[in-house]
Design an enzyme around this catalytic site. Structure first.
Site, PDB file in Angstrom:
ATOM      1  N   SER A 124       1.037  -1.316  -0.492  1.00  0.00           N
ATOM      2  CA  SER A 124       0.324  -0.041  -0.338  1.00  0.00           C
ATOM      3  C   SER A 124       1.011   0.997  -0.292  1.00  0.00           C
ATOM      4  O   SER A 124       2.215   2.019   0.518  1.00  0.00           O
ATOM      5  CB  SER A 124      -0.768  -0.095   1.090  1.00  0.00           C
ATOM      6  OG  SER A 124      -1.371   1.301   1.292  1.00  0.00           O
ATOM      7  N   TYR A 179      -2.323  -0.724  10.070  1.00  0.00           N
ATOM      8  CA  TYR A 179      -2.899  -1.068   8.642  1.00  0.00           C
ATOM      9  C   TYR A 179      -1.507  -0.749   8.040  1.00  0.00           C
ATOM     10  O   TYR A 179      -0.745  -1.650   7.496  1.00  0.00           O
ATOM     11  CB  TYR A 179      -3.894  -0.065   7.705  1.00  0.00           C
ATOM     12  CG  TYR A 179      -4.021  -1.064   6.601  1.00  0.00           C
ATOM     13  CD1 TYR A 179      -4.221  -1.797   5.945  1.00  0.00           C
ATOM     14  CD2 TYR A 179      -3.393   0.195   5.225  1.00  0.00           C
ATOM     15  CE1 TYR A 179      -4.491  -2.724   4.535  1.00  0.00           C
ATOM     16  CE2 TYR A 179      -3.263  -0.036   3.900  1.00  0.00           C
ATOM     17  CZ  TYR A 179      -4.211  -1.789   3.555  1.00  0.00           C
ATOM     18  OH  TYR A 179      -4.311  -1.448   2.295  1.00  0.00           O
TER      19      TYR A 179
HETATM   20  P1  NAP Z   1     -11.763  -6.045  -1.068  1.00  0.00           P
HETATM   21  O1  NAP Z   1     -12.800  -5.694  -2.358  1.00  0.00           O
HETATM   22  O2  NAP Z   1     -12.177  -5.436   0.258  1.00  0.00           O
HETATM   23  O3  NAP Z   1     -11.556  -7.081  -1.487  1.00  0.00           O
HETATM   24  C1  NAP Z   1     -10.874  -8.133  -0.554  1.00  0.00           C
HETATM   25  C2  NAP Z   1     -10.548  -9.692  -0.825  1.00  0.00           C
HETATM   26  O4  NAP Z   1      -9.730  -9.664  -0.482  1.00  0.00           O
HETATM   27  C3  NAP Z   1     -11.752 -10.511  -0.884  1.00  0.00           C
HETATM   28  O5  NAP Z   1     -11.344 -11.199  -2.281  1.00  0.00           O
HETATM   29  C4  NAP Z   1     -11.525 -10.976  -0.148  1.00  0.00           C
HETATM   30  O6  NAP Z   1     -12.326 -12.813  -0.492  1.00  0.00           O
HETATM   31  C5  NAP Z   1     -10.506 -11.299   0.360  1.00  0.00           C
HETATM   32  N1  NAP Z   1      -9.967 -11.149   1.413  1.00  0.00           N
HETATM   33  C6  NAP Z   1     -10.295 -10.980   2.897  1.00  0.00           C
HETATM   34  N2  NAP Z   1     -10.201 -11.132   3.890  1.00  0.00           N
HETATM   35  C7  NAP Z   1      -9.666 -11.753   3.750  1.00  0.00           C
HETATM   36  C8  NAP Z   1      -9.591 -13.356   4.677  1.00  0.00           C
HETATM   37  N3  NAP Z   1      -9.484 -13.416   5.737  1.00  0.00           N
HETATM   38  N4  NAP Z   1      -9.119 -14.469   4.603  1.00  0.00           N
HETATM   39  C9  NAP Z   1      -9.691 -14.667   2.987  1.00  0.00           C
HETATM   40  N5  NAP Z   1      -9.096 -14.030   1.861  1.00  0.00           N
HETATM   41  C10 NAP Z   1      -9.846 -12.571   2.840  1.00  0.00           C
HETATM   42  O7  NAP Z   1     -10.074  -5.175  -1.260  1.00  0.00           O
HETATM   43  P2  NAP Z   1      -8.944  -4.463  -2.302  1.00  0.00           P
HETATM   44  O8  NAP Z   1      -9.221  -3.416  -2.234  1.00  0.00           O
HETATM   45  O9  NAP Z   1      -9.342  -5.381  -3.614  1.00  0.00           O
HETATM   46  O10 NAP Z   1      -8.141  -4.856  -1.851  1.00  0.00           O
HETATM   47  C11 NAP Z   1      -7.257  -5.843  -2.082  1.00  0.00           C
HETATM   48  C12 NAP Z   1      -5.464  -5.714  -1.843  1.00  0.00           C
HETATM   49  O11 NAP Z   1      -5.180  -4.230  -1.741  1.00  0.00           O
HETATM   50  C13 NAP Z   1      -5.244  -5.226   0.440  1.00  0.00           C
HETATM   51  O12 NAP Z   1      -4.050  -6.430   0.277  1.00  0.00           O
HETATM   52  C14 NAP Z   1      -5.685  -4.774   0.230  1.00  0.00           C
HETATM   53  O13 NAP Z   1      -4.957  -3.648   1.501  1.00  0.00           O
HETATM   54  C15 NAP Z   1      -4.725  -3.267  -1.140  1.00  0.00           C
HETATM   55  N6  NAP Z   1      -4.650  -2.155  -0.931  1.00  0.00           N
HETATM   56  C16 NAP Z   1      -6.264  -2.302  -1.251  1.00  0.00           C
HETATM   57  C17 NAP Z   1      -6.376  -0.815  -1.628  1.00  0.00           C
HETATM   58  C18 NAP Z   1      -7.710   0.505  -1.966  1.00  0.00           C
HETATM   59  O14 NAP Z   1      -7.876   1.968  -2.341  1.00  0.00           O
HETATM   60  N7  NAP Z   1      -8.367  -0.776  -2.488  1.00  0.00           N
HETATM   61  C19 NAP Z   1      -5.301   0.822  -1.406  1.00  0.00           C
HETATM   62  C20 NAP Z   1      -4.024  -0.124  -1.005  1.00  0.00           C
HETATM   63  C21 NAP Z   1      -3.707  -0.906  -0.987  1.00  0.00           C
HETATM   64  P3  NAP Z   1     -14.271 -12.111   0.250  1.00  0.00           P
HETATM   65  O15 NAP Z   1     -14.838 -12.399  -0.817  1.00  0.00           O
HETATM   66  O16 NAP Z   1     -13.937 -13.785   0.395  1.00  0.00           O
HETATM   67  O17 NAP Z   1     -14.315 -12.176   1.231  1.00  0.00           O
END
Ligand code: NAP
Length: 254
Positions: free
Chosen positions: A147, A160
Site C-alpha cells: 500500500s 494497517y
Molecule cells: P476488497 O475489495 O475488500 O477485496 C478483498 C479480497 O480479499 C476479497 O477477495 C476477499 O475475499 C479477500 N479477503 C479479505 N479478507 C480475507 C480473509 N481473512 N481470508 C481470505 N480472503 C480474504 O479489497 P481490495 O480493495 O481489492 O484490496 C486488495 C488488496 O489491495 C489488499 O491487500 C489491500 O490492502 C490492498 N490495497 C487496497 C487499496 C484500496 O484503496 N482498495 C489501497 C491500497 C492497498 P471474500 O470476497 O471472500 O471476502
C-alpha cells in the site's frame, strides 16, 4: 495475448476488487488462474465465469486467511483444483493480494484489531509464500500487494500501514533469498482504488473528489490500474526487477 501461456497463477483475494482484476488480466495473458476467496464463494465463481467468458481458464479456491490451518487449507484446495484441471501441482506466479483495512488512530487501536490486521495482512502472506515455495517453479514470480500508506504518513490507519510496511521488508529479504532460483519478488503499492474496501470513504461526491485529488491525475484508481502493473511484473519483461516496491498510486501525495 499469450505472454503467460502455459503458466499457472494463484491470486489470493481474487473474488472481488483488485484481486479480481488481477486474476482476469493474468488469464487474458493465457495463465491458468486459481481464484482464491475467503467467504464469498459466489463472487469467486463470478470472477471465474468472467474469465471463462473472456476465453481464459480459472477455478475457485476457498480458504479463510488469518485463522489456524488457513495456509494448509488453501494449498489443499489449490492442489485439488490443479489436479481437476489435469495440471501439475506447480505455480509460476504467486500473487498475495487478500487483505483487510482497519481505520484506527493510535488511541483507538485495541490488541484485537492489531492482531487481526497483522494476522491477515502480514502473517498469512508470509506463510502463503513460505508454503508456496514448494510449488513455485524456478524462474517464477512473487508479487505482493502492499500500500502507498507505507510511503506517506497515514495515522488514520496506523496498524494497517505498519502491517503493509512489514510486507515491503519481507519483499526485500525474499528477493535476495530467491535470486539463486531465478524467482523475482516485488511489491506493488496502490493508493486509493475504487473497491468495496473503501466504499465508506466515497459516500459523497465531495469525499470522492477529495480522494481523487490525492493523485496528480485527479481521479481515484481503478482495479485495472493495478492489474496492469501486476501483469508486467508477472511477465518475462520484468525479469531484471526484483526486491522493489512499485508505487502504483497515480502519483498520490508526491
Ligand atoms: P476488497 O475489495 O475488500 O477485496 C478483498 C479480497 O480479499 C476479497 O477477495 C476477499 O475475499 C479477500 N479477503 C479479505 N479478507 C480475507 C480473509 N481473512 N481470508 C481470505 N480472503 C480474504 O479489497 P481490495 O480493495 O481489492 O484490496 C486488495 C488488496 O489491495 C489488499 O491487500 C489491500 O490492502 C490492498 N490495497 C487496497 C487499496 C484500496 O484503496 N482498495 C489501497 C491500497 C492497498 P471474500 O470476497 O471472500 O471476502
Amino acid at each position: 495475448m499469450d505472454a503467460l501461456a502455459g503458466r499457472t497463477a494463484l491470486v489470493t483475494g481474487a473474488s472481488r476488487g483488485i484481486g479480481r482484476a488481477i486474476a482476469r488480466r493474468l488469464a487474458r495473458e493465457g495463465a491458468l488462474v486459481a481464484v482464491h476467496y475467503g467467504r464469498n464463494e459466489a463472487a469467486a465463481q463470478q470472477t471465474r465465469e468472467l474469465i471463462v467468458e473472456e476465453g481464459g481458464r480459472a477455478f475457485a479456491v476457498g480458504a479463510e486467511l488469518g485463522v489456524p490451518g488457513d495456509i494448509e487449507a488453501l494449498y489443499a484446495g489449490l492442489e485439488e483444483g490443479l489436479a481437476a484441471q489435469g495440471t501439475e501441482p506447480c505455480l509460476d506466479i504467486l500473487v498475495s493480494n487478500a487483505g483487510i483495512s482497519g481505520s484506527a488512530r493510535i488511541h483507538e487501536v485495541t490488541p484485537e484489531l492489531f492482531d487481526r490486521l497483522f494476522a491477515v495482512n502480514t502473517k498469512s502472506p508470509f506463510f502463503l509464500v513460505q508454503r508456496g515455495l514448494k510449488n513455485l517453479r524456478d524462474g517464477g514470480r512473487i508479487i505482493i500487494i502492499s500500500s502507498a500508506a507505507t510511503r506517506v504518513a497515514y495515522p488514520r490507519s496506523v496498524v494497517y500501514a505498519m502491517a503493509k510496511g512489514a510486507l515491503n521488508t519481507f519483499t526485500l529479504a525474499l528477493a535476495r533469498e530467491l535470486g539463486p532460483r531465478g524467482i523475482t519478488v516485488n511489491a506493488v503499492s496502490p493508493g486509493f482504488v475504487e473497491t468495496d474496501m473503501n466504499v465508506e470513504k466515497r459516500v459523497t461526491a465531495e469525499a470522492t473528489a477529495a480522494l481523487a485529488a490525492l493523485s496528480v491525475f485527479n481521479r481515484v484508481g481503478q482495479p485495472a490500474d493495478i492489474a496492469d502493473v501486476v501483469a508486467f511484473l508477472a511477465s518475462d519483461a520484468s525479469r531484471w526487477i526484483t526486491g522493489q516496491c512499485l508505487d502504483a498510486s497515480g502519483g498520490s501525495r508526491l
